[in-house]
Design a protein around this motif. Structure first.
Motif, PDB file in Angstrom:
ATOM      1  N   GLY A  60      31.481  40.360  37.820  1.00  0.00           N
ATOM      2  CA  GLY A  60      32.143  41.072  36.722  1.00  0.00           C
ATOM      3  C   GLY A  60      33.568  40.606  36.482  1.00  0.00           C
ATOM      4  N   VAL A  61      33.793  39.302  36.655  1.00  0.00           N
ATOM      5  CA  VAL A  61      35.120  38.722  36.417  1.00  0.00           C
ATOM      6  C   VAL A  61      34.970  37.511  35.497  1.00  0.00           C
ATOM      7  CG1 VAL A  61      36.078  39.506  38.632  1.00  0.00           C
ATOM      8  CG2 VAL A  61      34.994  37.248  38.484  1.00  0.00           C
ATOM      9  N   SER A  62      36.099  36.914  35.122  1.00  0.00           N
ATOM     10  CA  SER A  62      36.051  35.723  34.270  1.00  0.00           C
ATOM     11  C   SER A  62      35.745  34.486  35.117  1.00  0.00           C
ATOM     12  CB  SER A  62      37.400  35.532  33.558  1.00  0.00           C
ATOM     13  OG  SER A  62      38.391  35.172  34.506  1.00  0.00           O
ATOM     14  N   THR A  63      35.269  33.445  34.441  1.00  0.00           N
ATOM     15  CA  THR A  63      35.011  32.181  35.150  1.00  0.00           C
ATOM     16  C   THR A  63      36.330  31.620  35.699  1.00  0.00           C
ATOM     17  OG1 THR A  63      35.139  30.971  33.065  1.00  0.00           O
ATOM     18  CG2 THR A  63      32.947  31.556  33.846  1.00  0.00           C
ATOM     19  N   ARG A  64      37.407  31.853  34.963  1.00  0.00           N
ATOM     20  CA  ARG A  64      38.730  31.373  35.401  1.00  0.00           C
ATOM     21  C   ARG A  64      39.136  32.033  36.724  1.00  0.00           C
ATOM     22  NH1 ARG A  64      41.456  27.850  36.769  1.00  0.00           N
ATOM     23  NH2 ARG A  64      43.682  27.892  36.544  1.00  0.00           N
ATOM     24  N   THR A  65      38.807  33.309  36.892  1.00  0.00           N
ATOM     25  CA  THR A  65      39.124  34.009  38.144  1.00  0.00           C
ATOM     26  C   THR A  65      38.373  33.376  39.304  1.00  0.00           C
ATOM     27  OG1 THR A  65      39.553  36.087  36.991  1.00  0.00           O
ATOM     28  CG2 THR A  65      39.023  36.252  39.329  1.00  0.00           C
ATOM     29  N   VAL A  66      37.093  33.075  39.107  1.00  0.00           N
ATOM     30  CA  VAL A  66      36.303  32.418  40.147  1.00  0.00           C
ATOM     31  C   VAL A  66      36.930  31.073  40.487  1.00  0.00           C
ATOM     32  CG1 VAL A  66      34.064  31.347  40.683  1.00  0.00           C
ATOM     33  CG2 VAL A  66      34.143  33.587  39.571  1.00  0.00           C
ATOM     34  N   GLN A  67      37.323  30.307  39.475  1.00  0.00           N
ATOM     35  CA  GLN A  67      37.927  28.990  39.701  1.00  0.00           C
ATOM     36  C   GLN A  67      39.230  29.107  40.482  1.00  0.00           C
ATOM     37  OE1 GLN A  67      38.133  27.810  35.600  1.00  0.00           O
ATOM     38  NE2 GLN A  67      36.075  26.863  35.624  1.00  0.00           N
ATOM     39  N   ARG A  68      40.051  30.119  40.158  1.00  0.00           N
ATOM     40  CA  ARG A  68      41.333  30.294  40.865  1.00  0.00           C
ATOM     41  C   ARG A  68      41.114  30.614  42.343  1.00  0.00           C
ATOM     42  NH1 ARG A  68      43.474  32.489  35.769  1.00  0.00           N
ATOM     43  NH2 ARG A  68      42.717  34.545  36.312  1.00  0.00           N
ATOM     44  N   TYR A  69      40.133  31.455  42.649  1.00  0.00           N
ATOM     45  CA  TYR A  69      39.853  31.771  44.063  1.00  0.00           C
ATOM     46  C   TYR A  69      39.286  30.554  44.792  1.00  0.00           C
ATOM     47  CZ  TYR A  69      41.023  36.696  43.852  1.00  0.00           C
ATOM     48  OH  TYR A  69      41.708  37.874  43.742  1.00  0.00           O
ATOM     49  N   ARG A  70      38.433  29.796  44.131  1.00  0.00           N
ATOM     50  CA  ARG A  70      37.867  28.598  44.764  1.00  0.00           C
ATOM     51  C   ARG A  70      38.958  27.572  45.047  1.00  0.00           C
ATOM     52  NH1 ARG A  70      33.863  25.337  42.624  1.00  0.00           N
ATOM     53  NH2 ARG A  70      33.551  24.757  44.783  1.00  0.00           N
ATOM     54  N   ALA A  71      39.943  27.491  44.164  1.00  0.00           N
ATOM     55  CA  ALA A  71      41.029  26.516  44.332  1.00  0.00           C
ATOM     56  C   ALA A  71      42.119  27.027  45.287  1.00  0.00           C
ATOM     57  CB  ALA A  71      41.645  26.186  42.973  1.00  0.00           C
ATOM     58  N   GLY A  72      42.008  28.291  45.712  1.00  0.00           N
ATOM     59  CA  GLY A  72      43.017  28.862  46.598  1.00  0.00           C
ATOM     60  C   GLY A  72      44.266  29.318  45.872  1.00  0.00           C
ATOM     61  N   GLN A  73      44.237  29.352  44.519  1.00  0.00           N
ATOM     62  CA  GLN A  73      45.395  29.803  43.745  1.00  0.00           C
ATOM     63  C   GLN A  73      45.547  31.323  43.816  1.00  0.00           C
ATOM     64  OE1 GLN A  73      44.215  28.202  39.993  1.00  0.00           O
ATOM     65  NE2 GLN A  73      45.093  26.188  40.392  1.00  0.00           N
ATOM     66  N   GLN A  74      44.462  32.025  44.061  1.00  0.00           N
ATOM     67  CA  GLN A  74      44.501  33.468  44.276  1.00  0.00           C
ATOM     68  C   GLN A  74      43.799  33.743  45.591  1.00  0.00           C
ATOM     69  OE1 GLN A  74      43.189  34.724  40.061  1.00  0.00           O
ATOM     70  NE2 GLN A  74      44.142  36.547  40.936  1.00  0.00           N
ATOM     71  N   THR A  75      44.361  34.680  46.353  1.00  0.00           N
ATOM     72  CA  THR A  75      43.765  34.979  47.657  1.00  0.00           C
ATOM     73  C   THR A  75      43.579  36.468  47.916  1.00  0.00           C
ATOM     74  OG1 THR A  75      45.965  34.951  48.677  1.00  0.00           O
ATOM     75  CG2 THR A  75      44.684  32.887  48.754  1.00  0.00           C
ATOM     76  N   LYS A  76      44.257  37.321  47.156  1.00  0.00           N
ATOM     77  CA  LYS A  76      44.196  38.762  47.404  1.00  0.00           C
ATOM     78  C   LYS A  76      43.582  39.482  46.204  1.00  0.00           C
ATOM     79  CE  LYS A  76      47.835  39.083  50.797  1.00  0.00           C
ATOM     80  NZ  LYS A  76      47.036  38.843  51.939  1.00  0.00           N
ATOM     81  N   PRO A  77      42.279  39.749  46.267  1.00  0.00           N
ATOM     82  CA  PRO A  77      41.626  40.412  45.127  1.00  0.00           C
ATOM     83  C   PRO A  77      42.014  41.888  45.020  1.00  0.00           C
ATOM     84  CG  PRO A  77      40.068  40.109  46.922  1.00  0.00           C
ATOM     85  CD  PRO A  77      41.341  39.440  47.334  1.00  0.00           C
ATOM     86  N   GLN A  78      41.948  42.403  43.785  1.00  0.00           N
ATOM     87  CA  GLN A  78      42.156  43.832  43.585  1.00  0.00           C
ATOM     88  C   GLN A  78      40.974  44.571  44.207  1.00  0.00           C
ATOM     89  OE1 GLN A  78      42.590  44.205  39.344  1.00  0.00           O
ATOM     90  NE2 GLN A  78      44.765  43.694  39.418  1.00  0.00           N
ATOM     91  N   LYS A  79      41.117  45.885  44.389  1.00  0.00           N
ATOM     92  CA  LYS A  79      40.113  46.675  45.107  1.00  0.00           C
ATOM     93  C   LYS A  79      38.710  46.530  44.552  1.00  0.00           C
ATOM     94  CE  LYS A  79      42.931  50.262  47.160  1.00  0.00           C
ATOM     95  NZ  LYS A  79      43.246  51.680  47.239  1.00  0.00           N
ATOM     96  N   ARG A  80      38.562  46.547  43.236  1.00  0.00           N
ATOM     97  CA  ARG A  80      37.224  46.476  42.646  1.00  0.00           C
ATOM     98  C   ARG A  80      36.558  45.141  42.962  1.00  0.00           C
ATOM     99  NH1 ARG A  80      34.496  44.255  39.152  1.00  0.00           N
ATOM    100  NH2 ARG A  80      36.191  43.138  38.186  1.00  0.00           N
ATOM    101  N   LEU A  81      37.300  44.056  42.813  1.00  0.00           N
ATOM    102  CA  LEU A  81      36.749  42.731  43.109  1.00  0.00           C
ATOM    103  C   LEU A  81      36.517  42.579  44.612  1.00  0.00           C
ATOM    104  CD1 LEU A  81      35.817  39.900  42.410  1.00  0.00           C
ATOM    105  CD2 LEU A  81      38.230  39.183  42.361  1.00  0.00           C
ATOM    106  N   GLN A  82      37.427  43.092  45.420  1.00  0.00           N
ATOM    107  CA  GLN A  82      37.254  43.002  46.871  1.00  0.00           C
ATOM    108  C   GLN A  82      35.966  43.716  47.301  1.00  0.00           C
ATOM    109  OE1 GLN A  82      40.492  44.651  49.159  1.00  0.00           O
ATOM    110  NE2 GLN A  82      39.765  43.696  51.046  1.00  0.00           N
ATOM    111  N   ALA A  83      35.723  44.906  46.745  1.00  0.00           N
ATOM    112  CA  ALA A  83      34.503  45.656  47.075  1.00  0.00           C
ATOM    113  C   ALA A  83      33.264  44.883  46.625  1.00  0.00           C
ATOM    114  CB  ALA A  83      34.548  47.038  46.426  1.00  0.00           C
ATOM    115  N   ALA A  84      33.335  44.273  45.435  1.00  0.00           N
ATOM    116  CA  ALA A  84      32.193  43.489  44.927  1.00  0.00           C
ATOM    117  C   ALA A  84      31.936  42.272  45.807  1.00  0.00           C
ATOM    118  CB  ALA A  84      32.454  43.060  43.480  1.00  0.00           C
ATOM    119  N   LEU A  85      32.996  41.617  46.260  1.00  0.00           N
ATOM    120  CA  LEU A  85      32.841  40.442  47.127  1.00  0.00           C
ATOM    121  C   LEU A  85      32.177  40.816  48.457  1.00  0.00           C
ATOM    122  CD1 LEU A  85      36.248  38.587  46.553  1.00  0.00           C
ATOM    123  CD2 LEU A  85      33.962  37.729  45.982  1.00  0.00           C
TER     124      LEU A  85
END
Length: 197
Positions: A60-85
């Motif tokens: 339930g996120v954008s493709t850009r968000t997935v790309q940022r996490y894969r590239a290590g540009q983002q590492t701390k997801p918000q609660k909703r995304l963290q729970a989904a992961l």
């Protein structure tokens, strides 16, 4: 309109039995599931056949968000995304180990259940009045198979309650048919429940 009747019991939390079955499966993992957001994303990306779009839709996120996490540009997801992961990773982790545990439960070992709930009874002879009880008892492979098949078929919490109550009645209240002939127990207001394969 707000109901001012304070005598109503609180609505039971949904999916206690379904959640307990998921927890039981996760207890059989032979290796811990990935914990960091990047590791979880990488695992789920592989499971999504390396489709960024499919994984983004799943989370339930954008493709850009997935790309940022894969590239290590983002590492701390918000609660909703963290729970989904966590949920998606654990539900897809070690599928063969989970399947083997389910197969054993359904064919040979059965399961253990520990439940705190309100048990009511119907019986052809006298019986205790209904009350809240905490019960720990084995569930036979026959009932374990039925419960797991219902879960796999997408059963609701309400679909599972009667079969779990039947399984508990068989092993705990009638001791495998050796006493309390004709007794039927139902449970409501499940406070807690845990299964173990």
């Amino acid at each position: 309109m707000i109901d001012s009747d304070d005598t109503q019991p609180p609505a039971p939390r949904r999916n206690r039995v379904l959640d307990a079955l998921k927890r039981a499966e996760r207890k059989v993992f032979t290796r811990p599931a990935p914990k960091s957001a990047k590791a979880q994303i990488e695992f789920l990306y592989t499971r999504a056949k390396r489709s960024t779009k499919a994984l983004a839709e799943q989370l339930g996120v954008s493709t850009r968000t997935v790309q940022r996490y894969r590239a290590g540009q983002q590492t701390k997801p918000q609660k909703r995304l963290q729970a989904a992961l966590v949920e998606e990773t654990e539900s897809q982790w070690q599928p063969q180990v989970r399947e083997q545990a389910r197969e054993r439960a359904a064919t040979s070992s059965g399961m253990m259940v520990e439940v705190t709930a309100y048990f009511g009874f119907t019986c052809t002879v006298s019986s205790d009045d209904g009350r809240e009880r905490t019960i720990t008892t084995p569930i036979s492979p026959t009932y374990a198979a039925q419960i797991l098949q219902l879960q796999e078929a997408g059963a609701t919490e309400e679909d599972l309650h009667p079969i779990v109550a039947e399984a508990i009645t068989e092993s705990y209240f009638t001791e495998w048919g050796t006493r309390a002939d004709g007794l039927r127990a139902d449970f409501t207001h499940v406070r807690s429940i845990d299964f173990e394969f």
